[in-house]
Design a protein around this motif. Structure first.
Motif, PDB file in Angstrom:
ATOM      1  N   ILE B 108       0.848  -1.201   0.000  1.00 12.18           N
ATOM      2  CA  ILE B 108       0.000   0.000   0.000  1.00 12.18           C
ATOM      3  C   ILE B 108       0.881   1.247   0.000  1.00 12.18           C
ATOM      4  N   MET B 109       0.455   2.276  -0.733  1.00 16.94           N
ATOM      5  CA  MET B 109       1.156   3.572  -0.712  1.00 16.94           C
ATOM      6  C   MET B 109       0.175   4.623  -0.207  1.00 16.94           C
ATOM      7  N   SER B 110       0.677   5.561   0.551  1.00 19.04           N
ATOM      8  CA  SER B 110      -0.199   6.652   0.974  1.00 19.04           C
ATOM      9  C   SER B 110       0.597   7.918   1.208  1.00 19.04           C
ATOM     10  N   SER B 111      -0.017   9.052   0.934  1.00 15.21           N
ATOM     11  CA  SER B 111       0.655  10.315   1.200  1.00 15.21           C
ATOM     12  C   SER B 111       0.516  10.690   2.668  1.00 15.21           C
ATOM     13  N   GLU B 112      -0.354   9.970   3.386  1.00 15.86           N
ATOM     14  CA  GLU B 112      -0.602  10.339   4.774  1.00 15.86           C
ATOM     15  C   GLU B 112      -0.109   9.291   5.759  1.00 15.86           C
ATOM     16  N   ASN B 113       0.593   9.760   6.739  1.00 18.27           N
ATOM     17  CA  ASN B 113       1.200   8.909   7.756  1.00 18.27           C
ATOM     18  C   ASN B 113       0.223   8.748   8.917  1.00 18.27           C
ATOM     19  N   VAL B 114      -0.723   7.816   8.755  1.00 13.18           N
ATOM     20  CA  VAL B 114      -1.737   7.598   9.788  1.00 13.18           C
ATOM     21  C   VAL B 114      -1.529   6.209  10.382  1.00 13.18           C
TER      22      VAL B 114
END
Lengths: 154, 225
Positions: B108-114
């Motif tokens: 998975i890739m995400s711009s948000e570090n949650v």
């Protein structure tokens, strides 16, 4: 020699862009993905960013102009713009998107309008600078040289 | 398409609704000599993978699962998290619930570090979670997962036979467990440990590998050097 002068200008210009926070290290990552088989990669991706940004900024203007402002939709647009600016290393545009999203969350129209203005300004600035940079690159290539990104040291 | 030898090329399916990010991930993966297919949505990804609505995992089934649903062999799926209609998490879930697709490693890739998002994805079976913008150093981490995916296919769709000599003997443990991989000579950057159950690379774990220039799981997002 003309080529040396051009190459030095290129390095000084990019150094300033990094130093002043217009660009971050992701921009230099783009050059690592460019090679003889994909010699125009950076220009292509940056052009996509220009098209994307202009479209999103227009959408944002329109969305903020509505009688009933849809903050969710605005946030979605800003999120997209934040993503694409981050992907090419356009740091100031990205940062202005971060502030923008905070005002969206607070459902603050004035704040959003002010942020939109800032985003637009930052976008125009980086657009001009990158276009100037690419012009310089063209001149270097035309003079028989190649651009040197090794010295970006990021 | 028969089982390819272990030295043939890997095929990665990249899913992202952003054109710029698709272009980037494609270049990153091609630079690493992978064959790449990009799609702009989860539903297109499932279509490409040959997913069927009723293709659910039956936990009582023995390990032989049909591979013939897949038109094209995909060795890894890398997907953006935030997408309209179907998120990367939804896609991950559908793949892991499918008896024919569940062994395909998913990143998975995400711009948000949650952190809660990261945990949720890892718990659902994602191999890795990359923060965007994704870099070459991230893509270099895909190799062990791709090797595992290939090995699972060989194990499950052929009768028991001695595996290729460079890989350890597969165990009869559940397919999700990570297996020890011997160091690959061509890899320059390696995680120091590939022990089982490390897929939930904890957020409280410090940086374990020198090549990782920024932490993925900390609450703070640090700017890289």
């Amino acid at each position: 020699m003309e080529l040396n002068r051009l190459q030095r200008s290129f390095l000084e210009y990019t150094a300033a862009l990094f130093r002043e926070g217009f660009l971050d290290s992701q921009f230099s990552q783009l050059y690592q993905l460019q090679d003889e088989s994909n010699p125009e990669f950076v220009v292509e991706v940056v052009s996509l960013f220009f098209d994307d940004s202009e479209r999103l900024i227009n959408d944002l203007s329109r969305a903020l102009d509505q009688t009933n402002v849809d903050f969710k939709k605005i946030d979605a647009h800003v999120h997209q713009l934040k993503g694409s600016s981050s992907s090419i290393g356009a740091q100031r545009v990205k940062n202005s998107c971060v502030s923008f999203r905070n005002f969206c969350e607070a459902q603050n129209i004035e704040g959003c309008l002010s942020c939109l203005q800032q985003v637009q300004q930052e976008y125009l600035l980086i657009k001009n600078k990158l276009e100037a940079l690419f012009q310089l690159e063209k001149q270097i290539v035309a003079a028989g040289g190649a651009i040197n990104t090794v010295e970006w040291m990021l | 398409m028969g089982m390819a030898a272990s030295d043939s090329q890997f095929h990665v399916l990249a899913v992202d609704d952003s054109l710029i990010d698709r272009k980037l991930i494609e270049r990153l993966l091609k630079t690493s000599s992978y064959i790449v297919t990009t799609v702009d949505s989860g539903s297109k990804a499932l279509e490409f993978l040959g997913w069927h609505e009723d293709d659910r995992r039956n936990t009582d089934e023995t390990s032989v699962s049909p591979q013939n649903h897949q038109e094209v062999e995909v060795n890894l799926v890398i997907t953006d998290y935030c997408m309209p209609e179907m998120t990367g998490y939804d896609l991950l879930k559908k793949i892991k619930e499918s008896s024919s697709l569940r062994n395909i490693p998913v990143v998975i890739m995400s711009s948000e570090n949650v952190p809660s998002r990261i945990n949720r994805c890892l718990e659902e079976g994602a191999e890795e979670f990359f923060l965007k913008p994704v870099r070459l150093s991230d893509v270099n981490k895909l190799k062990p997962h791709l090797m595992k995916g290939k090995k699972q296919e060989i194990h499950e769709s052929t009768p028991p036979q001695s595996p290729p000599s460079q890989l350890p003997t597969p165990q009869s443990s559940p397919p999700q467990s990570q297996l020890q991989q011997p160091p690959q000579p061509q890899e320059q950057q390696q995680q120091p440990s590939q022990s089982s159950n490390n897929k939930r690379k904890g957020m409280d774990e410090g940086l374990s590998s020198p090549d990782r220039t920024r932490p993925r799981y900390n609450g703070l997002t640090m700017v890289s050097n």
